[in-house]
Design an enzyme around this catalytic site. Structure first.
Site, PDB file in Angstrom:
ATOM      1  N   ASP B  71     -55.591  12.116 -80.239  1.00 50.37           N
ATOM      2  CA  ASP B  71     -56.534  12.618 -81.748  1.00 50.37           C
ATOM      3  C   ASP B  71     -58.165  12.607 -81.275  1.00 50.37           C
ATOM      4  O   ASP B  71     -57.893  12.533 -80.238  1.00 50.37           O
ATOM      5  CB  ASP B  71     -55.987  12.215 -83.236  1.00 50.37           C
ATOM      6  N   ASP B  76     -61.796   2.228 -79.394  1.00 52.76           N
ATOM      7  CA  ASP B  76     -63.664   1.633 -78.047  1.00 52.76           C
ATOM      8  C   ASP B  76     -63.167   0.890 -77.409  1.00 52.76           C
ATOM      9  O   ASP B  76     -63.736  -0.564 -76.860  1.00 52.76           O
ATOM     10  CB  ASP B  76     -64.445   1.976 -78.667  1.00 52.76           C
ATOM     11  N   GLN B  93     -52.392  14.514 -90.974  1.00 51.18           N
ATOM     12  CA  GLN B  93     -52.961  14.036 -92.362  1.00 51.18           C
ATOM     13  C   GLN B  93     -51.706  13.218 -92.614  1.00 51.18           C
ATOM     14  O   GLN B  93     -50.697  13.053 -92.485  1.00 51.18           O
ATOM     15  CB  GLN B  93     -53.013  15.209 -93.321  1.00 51.18           C
ATOM     16  N   HIS B 294     -55.277  -2.005 -95.262  1.00 48.09           N
ATOM     17  CA  HIS B 294     -56.535  -1.154 -95.620  1.00 48.09           C
ATOM     18  C   HIS B 294     -55.844   0.968 -95.117  1.00 48.09           C
ATOM     19  O   HIS B 294     -56.079   1.624 -95.959  1.00 48.09           O
ATOM     20  CB  HIS B 294     -57.403  -1.959 -94.978  1.00 48.09           C
ATOM     21  N   GLU B 295     -55.878   1.062 -94.120  1.00 55.39           N
ATOM     22  CA  GLU B 295     -55.252   2.296 -93.958  1.00 55.39           C
ATOM     23  C   GLU B 295     -54.044   3.014 -94.449  1.00 55.39           C
ATOM     24  O   GLU B 295     -54.655   3.954 -94.434  1.00 55.39           O
ATOM     25  CB  GLU B 295     -54.586   1.647 -92.051  1.00 55.39           C
ATOM     26  N   HIS B 298     -55.979   4.522 -96.934  1.00 54.78           N
ATOM     27  CA  HIS B 298     -56.681   5.567 -96.724  1.00 54.78           C
ATOM     28  C   HIS B 298     -55.446   6.466 -96.708  1.00 54.78           C
ATOM     29  O   HIS B 298     -55.856   8.221 -97.334  1.00 54.78           O
ATOM     30  CB  HIS B 298     -57.260   5.901 -95.161  1.00 54.78           C
TER      31      HIS B 298
END
Lengths: 89, 577
Positions: B71, B76, B93, B294-295, B298
């Protein structure tokens, strides 16, 4: 025995986190998480000053809003976190 | 709390998810459980339900990846960004991605599930004592085959409980090698490999062949990380090499020298200056459960909160006893409303023991300096029931099954009946021996043949077939085509008029009632077909068109479309007051 230990920093192969200065870190962080560019009232994207972006970041993270790159703000930027931007444009 | 612009949310409450791959850091079962618990965080306070899919497109596709992982938002390396997820919608999505350069744990150090041995899959206990020495990692001490192992209690010498730790010598995951261990040496593109490699891949994942020649057989799997393996760097999966030299100095433990971020690292060869091979030392790791919760926030439509104690606050913080902050609850209920109906049932202790995992396969792999265990299974506590005892206080029935429209609850030679028609009070106890003579007191499962109305009973490795009071049996369950090593059949689900699914441990078989033989292609893993129910259910039965999976006093009810739509107490089915 009082001689300070002098560390030499090296670049480790495969290490993506480079030895950044605090200012470089802040610029990268503010950009990545959406603080540097915000939509104005007309819906256009507009760049904001670093100070304003820092205030916004400090507000978002519940830090004292100094608009300066102070130590608590630097420390907060070094915390592990979610990659979703805080300010979505 | 904040929602995404336009209040993006799912337009249905039965949200599906699919786990596309696994991290080498954590056992698949621990990962599955962490994700399931993370979804439950949200389903506990909303009308949302989450169903796991094993193929096809789910609303929330979950994957682990490193750096550029498909994506526009690369990860990182270790620390920094941990994961990200997209708000609800089509395509990418709703999807959640986890950075596999992190060390994924349950948040407080290595979470090592054991295999084989005699601890029934328990987690390693660190530190543990073995032969007068304390170990904080898995060890190969005491063995000649190089298999890392650990004790699952604090003192191996005292308790003798142990299991093997994940390693490429024990199993691989994903790939097409069916979980077989690596075969060393193996040949890949005419080159011989004696350890796992990242060659031939650009995603950094370590793999190996599960036969001696990949070029010929094309069989491979990914290597699980050993607990002693370094994280990230350029030697992922390799152990630290102590002592190692760095800038002319010798190090016998991990160091932060040479780094401005203070992170501990080590070399994976004896000379960093010469080989430049290194990685970060294992630390507490990040809780996959907390990050996933947490994710998934979202993925359900919540943006970041500026409340420090909220789950949706963007920074990671480890919390041992997690509960949702009121800010998170208000946010998700703004989108989906509050949960309707009874509150979720909290687990409570049971008076009988139940094993969380399947019985380990017998093995001779024990640390050589200690005696072998005499038994590989934990005995279960057997509690006789007095017939005057209220069935509403029985904490684990031997069998529950529907016979002629009534639910029958069996325990120790007695049974009770309940119905959702007419007088809903339960009846009993009745003596099993009066209605079905010659059966043992302790049964494992039973079912009524939907076509012939014959009754099938199973106990240990035997079964009986009743036509009225006329009995055939006992016969060995191998006669049905079940494995001779099977210890018992614990549940049965009628499928149509001529098939019955038989459950044992984490597997199930399909019995053809006409041929009285197990169909080809079985056993299958329960999780593959019946996602979201406990894998250690001790009663499985069909009632009113729903599948029921029971563990102790709880049941998980599943619709014919295999969605868990209710979790409740077994005594609700008994119509207890």
């Amino acid at each position: 025995w009082c001689l300070p230990i002098k560390s030499t920093f090296v670049t480790f192969p495969g290490d993506l986190i480079k030895n950044m200065t605090d200012i470089e870190l802040a610029e990268s962080y503010l950009n990545r998480f959406g603080y540097m560019e915000v939509l104005d009232k007309s819906g256009r994207q507009a760049a904001v000053s670093t100070s304003k972006a820092l205030r916004r970041l400090q507000n978002q993270l519940g830090l004292e809003e100094t608009g300066k790159l102070d130590q608590p703000t630097i420390d907060a930027m070094k915390q592990p976190r979610c990659g979703v931007p805080d300010v979505r444009n | 709390y904040q929602t995404f612009e336009g209040d993006l949310k799912w337009d249905h409450t039965d949200v599906t998810y699919r786990i596309l791959n696994y991290s080498p850091d954590l056992d698949a079962s621990i990962t599955d459980d962490a994700f399931a618990r993370a979804f439950k965080v949200w389903s506990d306070v909303t009308p949302l339900t989450f169903t796991r899919l094993y193929d096809g497109i789910a609303d929330i596709m979950i994957s682990f990846g490193k750096k550029n992982h498909g994506d526009p938002y690369p990860f990182d390396g270790k620390d920094g960004l941990l994961a990200h997820a997209y708000p609800p919608g089509e395509g990418m999505q709703g999807d959640a991605h986890f950075d596999d350069d992190e060390y994924w744990t349950l948040g407080n150090g290595p979470a090592i599930k054991t295999y084989y041995g005699n601890a029934e899959g328990a987690m390693c206990h660190f530190p543990f004592w073995f032969e007068g020495k304390s170990y904080s990692t898995c060890t190969t001490e005491g063995r000649e085959d190089g298999l890392p192992w650990c004790a699952t209690t604090a003192d191996y010498g005292k308790d003798g409980k142990y299991g093997f730790c994940p390693s490429e010598l024990l199993f691989t995951y994903d790939g097409n090698g069916d979980g077989a261990p690596c075969v060393f040496p193996f040949v890949f593109e005419q080159k011989t490999y004696t350890s796992c490699t990242t060659d031939g891949r650009d995603d950094g994942y370590r793999w190996c062949a599960t036969t001696a020649n990949f070029d010929q057989d094309k069989k491979y799997g990914f290597c699980p990380n050993r607990d002693t393996a370094v994280i990230g760097g350029n030697s992922e999966g390799e152990p630290c090499q102590f002592p190692f030299s760095f800038q002319g100095k010798t190090y016998t433990s991990c160091t932060s020298e040479g780094r401005s971020d203070g992170k501990l690292w080590c070399a994976t060869t004896s000379d960093y200056d010469r080989d430049n091979k290194w990685g970060f030392c294992p630390d507490q790791g990040y809780s996959l459960f907390l990050v996933a919760a947490h994710e998934f926030g979202h993925a359900l439509g919540l943006d970041h909160s500026n409340i420090k104690d909220a789950l949706m606050y963007p920074m990671y913080k480890y919390i041992a006893d997690f509960s949702l902050n009121q800010d998170d609850i208000e946010g998700i209920q703004y989108l989906y409303g509050p949960k309707k109906g009874p509150k979720p049932t909290p687990p409570k202790p049971s008076t009988t023991t139940s094993s969380p995992v399947s019985t380990p396969k017998p093995t001779k792999k024990t640390p050589k300096t200690t005696p072998s265990p005499t038994s590989t299974t934990t005995p279960s506590v057997y509690t006789p029931v007095d017939p005057s005892v209220d069935p509403c206080k029985v904490d684990k029935f031997d069998v529950i099954t529907e016979i002629q429209g009534e639910l029958h609850f069996f325990k120790d030679g007695y049974y009770w009946k309940s119905s959702n028609r007419g007088n809903r009070e339960h009846k009993g106890p009745f003596l099993v021996s009066e209605r079905w003579p010659s059966l043992p007191a302790k049964l494992d499962t039973a079912f009524e043949d939907p076509l012939t109305k014959k009754m099938y009973f199973f106990a240990d490795t035997s079964f009986w077939v009743f036509t009225g009071q006329e009995v055939q049996g006992p016969r060995r369950i191998e006669k049905l085509g079940l494995s001779a090593s099977l210890k018992k059949v614990e549940g049965a689900l009628q499928r149509g008029k001529d098939k019955v699914l038989l459950f044992s441990g984490e597997d199930y078989w399909r019995l053809d009632m006409k041929t009285q033989q197990i169909d080809k292609g079985y056993p299958r893993h329960i999780d593959v077909t019946f996602g979201g129910v406990p894998l250690d259910a001790h009663d499985v039965f069909l009632y009113n068109g729903h599948y029921y999976f029971c563990r102790d006093i709880y049941y998980w009810r599943m619709t014919s479309k295999r969605q868990v739509d209710r979790v409740g107490y077994v005594y609700e089915l008994l119509n207890c007051p």
